[in-house]
Design an enzyme around this catalytic site. Structure first.
Site, short mmCIF file in Angstrom:
data_model
loop_
_atom_site.label_atom_id
_atom_site.label_comp_id
_atom_site.label_asym_id
_atom_site.label_seq_id
_atom_site.Cartn_x
_atom_site.Cartn_y
_atom_site.Cartn_z
N THR A 167 42.05 45.99 36.40
CA THR A 167 40.79 45.47 35.65
C THR A 167 40.23 46.72 35.86
O THR A 167 39.92 47.37 36.80
CB THR A 167 40.19 44.18 36.23
OG1 THR A 167 40.61 43.10 35.65
CG2 THR A 167 38.57 44.14 35.60
N ARG A 195 42.09 30.81 28.57
CA ARG A 195 41.33 31.00 29.94
C ARG A 195 40.29 31.87 29.88
O ARG A 195 40.60 33.36 29.57
CB ARG A 195 42.35 31.24 30.84
CG ARG A 195 41.79 31.37 32.24
CD ARG A 195 41.49 33.02 32.41
NE ARG A 195 41.09 33.24 33.96
CZ ARG A 195 40.93 34.54 34.44
NH1 ARG A 195 40.75 35.77 33.94
NH2 ARG A 195 40.62 34.77 35.82
N VAL A 196 39.03 31.54 30.34
CA VAL A 196 38.10 32.77 30.20
C VAL A 196 37.68 33.21 31.76
O VAL A 196 37.40 31.97 32.38
CB VAL A 196 36.70 32.40 29.59
CG1 VAL A 196 35.56 33.41 29.72
CG2 VAL A 196 37.09 32.17 27.96
N GLY A 197 37.72 34.22 32.02
CA GLY A 197 37.47 34.80 33.23
C GLY A 197 35.98 35.14 33.95
O GLY A 197 35.04 34.87 32.76
N ASP A 198 36.05 35.62 34.84
CA ASP A 198 34.67 36.24 35.40
C ASP A 198 34.02 37.28 34.50
O ASP A 198 32.77 37.70 34.17
CB ASP A 198 34.73 36.74 36.85
CG ASP A 198 35.65 38.20 36.89
OD1 ASP A 198 36.87 37.81 36.61
OD2 ASP A 198 35.09 39.06 37.09
N THR A 218 35.97 43.47 40.42
CA THR A 218 37.46 43.18 39.93
C THR A 218 37.82 42.12 41.31
O THR A 218 37.64 42.22 42.09
CB THR A 218 38.26 44.44 39.86
OG1 THR A 218 39.68 44.04 39.93
CG2 THR A 218 38.17 45.33 41.08
N GLY A 219 38.99 41.44 40.63
CA GLY A 219 39.46 40.30 41.67
C GLY A 219 39.97 39.08 41.19
O GLY A 219 39.78 38.93 39.83
N HIS A 220 39.99 37.98 41.74
CA HIS A 220 40.60 36.89 41.26
C HIS A 220 39.20 36.27 40.54
O HIS A 220 38.24 35.79 41.30
CB HIS A 220 41.03 35.95 42.38
CG HIS A 220 41.60 34.68 41.83
ND1 HIS A 220 41.76 33.66 42.88
CD2 HIS A 220 41.84 34.34 40.75
CE1 HIS A 220 42.11 32.52 41.96
NE2 HIS A 220 42.29 33.04 40.98
N GLY A 221 39.43 36.11 39.34
CA GLY A 221 38.07 35.88 38.19
C GLY A 221 37.69 34.31 38.88
O GLY A 221 36.37 34.08 38.80
N1 ASP Z 1 38.63 39.60 37.42
C1 ASP Z 1 39.57 39.70 36.40
C2 ASP Z 1 39.93 38.39 35.97
O1 ASP Z 1 40.10 37.26 36.54
C3 ASP Z 1 40.84 40.16 36.93
C4 ASP Z 1 41.06 41.37 37.83
O2 ASP Z 1 39.91 41.90 38.15
O3 ASP Z 1 42.09 42.09 38.06
O4 ASP Z 1 40.12 38.02 34.58
#
Ligand code: ASP
Length: 310
Positions: A167, A195-198, A218-221
């Site tokens: 990301t 799916r809608v992420g962070d 960035t990371g696990h949304g």
């Molecule tokens: N944060 C992003 C999401 O969950 C993924 C990522 O940062 O790699 O959509």
């Protein structure tokens, strides 16, 4: 200390064969965004320029190069926020656009809403005259290979992605002291359709406030959303922590409370900045006082003149 621009190219474990290109792309996007600020451009112009460059680079999980959803399709999320007015714009689950970050900016500038999703976001893009690109043009062989691998019954897409994220995001303070952030992503590997992420959610995938600073994560949304990571870090800064300490506090809380890993780039109104991560790596670069700072592994911090070739 001003202007300053800090960029990330995703948190995770970047395989050695991709680390070089990953850091090169982040460095050149930082140069491009910083050039905008040096010319007197706004923080918003700077972060959108940097993120646009990375969306166009197939090595990142944003724009061309996005990960695929479970059906093998690209659906992207992006956000921008202007710290002067707290205006923000986002798109989620959008398809067929090369630069979701620019569409997010149009949502901010041309609508009274903060987020448009899926077909509504695509209709808005058409209304704004944004060129539609073929879905295939956003899909790389690498993305298709990872999608296929994660369709196996024993696959763990979240863990696999924690291995190789990409990301992209940026934060900046311009010469006038205005602050902005932008983030863009293809989301999580083999996510459900819709799916809608962070990234599309204000306070989670980004926040900017001239009074406090800005964050792009960035990371696990899903983990980022549970702790509202960007706003949480700015809260710690309001309580007196430095950009670096607040970033570490927010990431540590996300890890201990919900087991989430990730990374952030953060600035404060004086131009003090941080690039911090709890994942194994995160490619990042920062430009300030004509010096380019960059790194990818924990503790790494290289510098060179901004005018040196990439
Ligand atoms: N944060 C992003 C999401 O969950 C993924 C990522 O940062 O790699 O959509």
């Amino acid at each position: 200390m001003l202007p300053v621009l800090v960029v990330h190219g995703g948190a995770g474990h970047i395989p050695p064969e991709r680390a070089k290109v990953s850091i090169a792309g982040v460095r050149s996007a930082t140069r491009a965004g910083y050039a905008v600020l040096r010319r007197g451009g706004s923080a918003m112009d700077g972060v959108v320029e940097a993120v646009t460059q990375l969306e166009n680079n197939p090595y990142y999980n944003a724009g061309c190069g996005s990960v695929l959803n479970v059906k093998g399709e690209v659906e992207m999320d992006a956000i921008v926020m202007d710290g002067k007015t707290l205006a923000s714009g986002a798109v989620s689950a959008v398809r067929n656009v090369a630069n979701p970050v620019q569409l997010a900016r149009l949502v901010m500038e041309k609508t009274s809403h903060l987020c448009l999703t899926a077909e509504g976001a695509n209709q808005f893009a058409r209304d704004m005259g944004v060129a539609e690109v073929p879905a295939e043009s956003l899909i790389t062989d690498y993305a298709r290979m990872r999608w296929r691998k994660n369709l196996q019954p024993d696959a763990n897409p979240v863990e696999c992605q924690m291995g190789k994220m990409g990301t992209v995001g940026a934060v900046a303070v311009d010469m006038e002291g205005n602050i902005a952030c932008a983030t863009s992503t293809g989301g999580m590997l083999n996510k459900m359709e819709g799916r809608v992420g962070d990234t599309a959610c204000i306070g989670c995938g980004g926040y900017a406030d001239n009074k406090v600073g800005a964050v792009s994560p960035t990371g696990h949304g899903e983990a980022i959303m549970k702790v509202v990571l960007s706003r949480l870090i700015l809260f710690h800064m309001e309580q007196g922590q430095s950009a670096e300490a607040a970033s570490d506090s927010g990431l540590a809380y996300m890890k201990s409370r919900v087991g989430g890993l990730g990374g952030v780039v953060t600035v404060d109104p004086q131009g003090r900045w941080a690039a911090r991560f709890s994942s194994r790596q995160m490619s990042w670069a920062a430009a300030q006082k004509d010096t380019l700072h960059y790194g990818v592994a924990a503790g790494e911090h290289f510098t060179q003149s901004i005018d040196e070739p990439n």
